[in-house]
Write a protein that holds these residues in place. Sequence first.
Motif, PDB file in Angstrom:
ATOM      1  N   MET A   1       0.834  -1.199   0.000  1.00 22.10           N
ATOM      2  CA  MET A   1       0.000   0.000   0.000  1.00 22.10           C
ATOM      3  C   MET A   1       0.874   1.256   0.000  1.00 22.10           C
ATOM      4  O   MET A   1       1.978   1.269   0.559  1.00 22.10           O
ATOM      5  N   GLN A   2       0.368   2.312  -0.617  1.00 24.92           N
ATOM      6  CA  GLN A   2       1.086   3.577  -0.713  1.00 24.92           C
ATOM      7  C   GLN A   2       0.544   4.529   0.345  1.00 24.92           C
ATOM      8  O   GLN A   2      -0.651   4.772   0.420  1.00 24.92           O
TER       9      GLN A   2
ATOM     10  N   ASP B   1      -0.451  10.796 -10.184  1.00 27.68           N
ATOM     11  CA  ASP B   1       0.834  10.146 -10.443  1.00 27.68           C
ATOM     12  C   ASP B   1       0.651   8.652 -10.693  1.00 27.68           C
ATOM     13  O   ASP B   1       1.306   8.065 -11.566  1.00 27.68           O
ATOM     14  N   TYR B   2      -0.222   8.029  -9.906  1.00 25.64           N
ATOM     15  CA  TYR B   2      -0.446   6.594 -10.096  1.00 25.64           C
ATOM     16  C   TYR B   2      -1.007   6.311 -11.478  1.00 25.64           C
ATOM     17  O   TYR B   2      -0.511   5.429 -12.199  1.00 25.64           O
TER      18      TYR B   2
ATOM     19  N   ARG C   1       8.859   9.847 -13.603  1.00 27.92           N
ATOM     20  CA  ARG C   1       7.582   9.298 -13.140  1.00 27.92           C
ATOM     21  C   ARG C   1       6.441   9.793 -14.022  1.00 27.92           C
ATOM     22  O   ARG C   1       5.544   9.030 -14.385  1.00 27.92           O
ATOM     23  N   ALA C   2       6.489  11.088 -14.363  1.00 31.56           N
ATOM     24  CA  ALA C   2       5.441  11.654 -15.216  1.00 31.56           C
ATOM     25  C   ALA C   2       5.440  11.019 -16.602  1.00 31.56           C
ATOM     26  O   ALA C   2       4.400  10.988 -17.270  1.00 31.56           O
ATOM     27  N   ALA C   3       6.588  10.514 -17.026  1.00 30.36           N
ATOM     28  CA  ALA C   3       6.679   9.855 -18.332  1.00 30.36           C
ATOM     29  C   ALA C   3       6.338   8.373 -18.263  1.00 30.36           C
ATOM     30  O   ALA C   3       6.473   7.655 -19.257  1.00 30.36           O
TER      31      ALA C   3
ATOM     32  N   ASN D   1       6.049  12.363  -5.414  1.00 26.24           N
ATOM     33  CA  ASN D   1       5.028  11.341  -5.209  1.00 26.24           C
ATOM     34  C   ASN D   1       5.206  10.208  -6.216  1.00 26.24           C
ATOM     35  O   ASN D   1       5.668  10.418  -7.335  1.00 26.24           O
ATOM     36  N   GLY D   2       4.832   9.006  -5.777  1.00 29.76           N
ATOM     37  CA  GLY D   2       4.744   7.892  -6.711  1.00 29.76           C
ATOM     38  C   GLY D   2       6.032   7.165  -7.009  1.00 29.76           C
ATOM     39  O   GLY D   2       6.060   6.312  -7.892  1.00 29.76           O
ATOM     40  N   VAL D   3       7.128   7.497  -6.291  1.00 25.51           N
ATOM     41  CA  VAL D   3       8.375   6.777  -6.516  1.00 25.51           C
ATOM     42  C   VAL D   3       8.654   5.890  -5.305  1.00 25.51           C
ATOM     43  O   VAL D   3       8.148   6.131  -4.213  1.00 25.51           O
ATOM     44  N   ASN D   4       9.464   4.874  -5.502  1.00 27.05           N
ATOM     45  CA  ASN D   4       9.846   3.981  -4.409  1.00 27.05           C
ATOM     46  C   ASN D   4      11.092   4.555  -3.747  1.00 27.05           C
ATOM     47  O   ASN D   4      12.147   4.603  -4.355  1.00 27.05           O
ATOM     48  N   VAL D   5      10.970   5.018  -2.513  1.00 26.28           N
ATOM     49  CA  VAL D   5      12.037   5.767  -1.849  1.00 26.28           C
ATOM     50  C   VAL D   5      12.855   4.881  -0.921  1.00 26.28           C
ATOM     51  O   VAL D   5      12.301   4.128  -0.116  1.00 26.28           O
TER      52      VAL D   5
END
Length: 406
Positions: A145-146, A177-178, A227-229, A246-250
């Motif tokens: 989950m995010q 973003d998702y 991410r946007a691409a 947002n939306g990246v694995n950190v």
Amino acid sequence: MLAGRKTLLIVTGGIAAFKAIDLIRLIKKAGGEVQPILTQSAQEFVTPLTAGTLAGNAALSELFDLTRESEIGHIELVRDADLVVVAPCTANFMAKMAHGLADDLASTAILARDKHVIVAPAMNVKMWEAAPTQRNLATLIDDGMQIVGPDDGEMACGEFGPGRMAEPDTIFAAIEDYFQATDDTLPLAGKRILVTSGATREPLDPVRYLTNASSGKQGTAIAAALRAAGADVEFITGVAEVPPPNGVNVTNITTAQDMYDAVHEALPCDVAIFCAAVSDWRPRQAGTEKIKKKGDGEAPSLEMVLNPDILKSVAALDPSERPELVIGFAAETENVIEHAKAKRERKGCDWLLANDVSAGTGTFGGDSNSIIFFDDQGHEVWPRMSKQEVGMALTDRIASALNSQK
């Protein structure tokens, strides 16, 4: 971007439930569809009529609705959705999700999910910091989950600290973003790209360390553009002045060795971009106690050793393991072209982006950058532009290179 996309929005009981109304409006304004589910407690703060009217779909709450359950309604709800969002998510509902309880429509839908879940926690600061909540949080993250938020701020109860639900526009940005990242028409859809960012810190003793002035803004801008691409971005970051996109694995790291280990653990990937400002050296032995002044005023001596070369180690991998593109950065203060060209050859990377970080350029910590781009064809000077524009320009070039190889 949200046209034709359906979000199953679960609203649980907390004072932040009123913010769900604004979230519904944002999704609808972007062309998306919303199916609200309100728990019994949520209805103490938001009426089903209000949520359903704004969403254009009746707000649901009953698990044993004979009409819907004749079609196995709770299963149909999640199968019909493209994304599940829980906002706000109370401590109680976090516990339900973490332990697989399914005693109402909302928790049953979560247990039956086959879609990505975005969770926006909202609760009192002490409830958020409580050990059971933190254990439940770790379980939800392990389950894929995010988590968005929570923010720091004043609570409805008058206390202050982490626990406020993230603002609706922040949650909406995560939703955008998702959907953007899962759009297979985007140029980097299906590509896994690793980005390092920020500054490393090498401890001298428990209170001092070696570091540099990197803000992390350029690496963050690159990760956001990728991410946007549509790329799946692994973002490995040291200390930074800006939050990850947002939306990246950190993955958060401290030392150069930490970053080396995290990078190699994150492989394989299609592209690796090394934008972090990594310390070249570290003390051979960090002090276990604070280093004290000597009585005669003489400064202590430090024996330094080289840190592992992360960029070179990835560029030198066997072709079966090496990313298709290995991209480095060179921060220089003099003879930029000469030093950057030599660095690219020495490291073995495919591309190298050099910039002048000498005093007065405003590059370190600033919002703009001047890039000299190096590849097998030579080098080209990019005009000074914002770091966001640098991220977009590099993303476009990566997409062109990867797509030309198809």
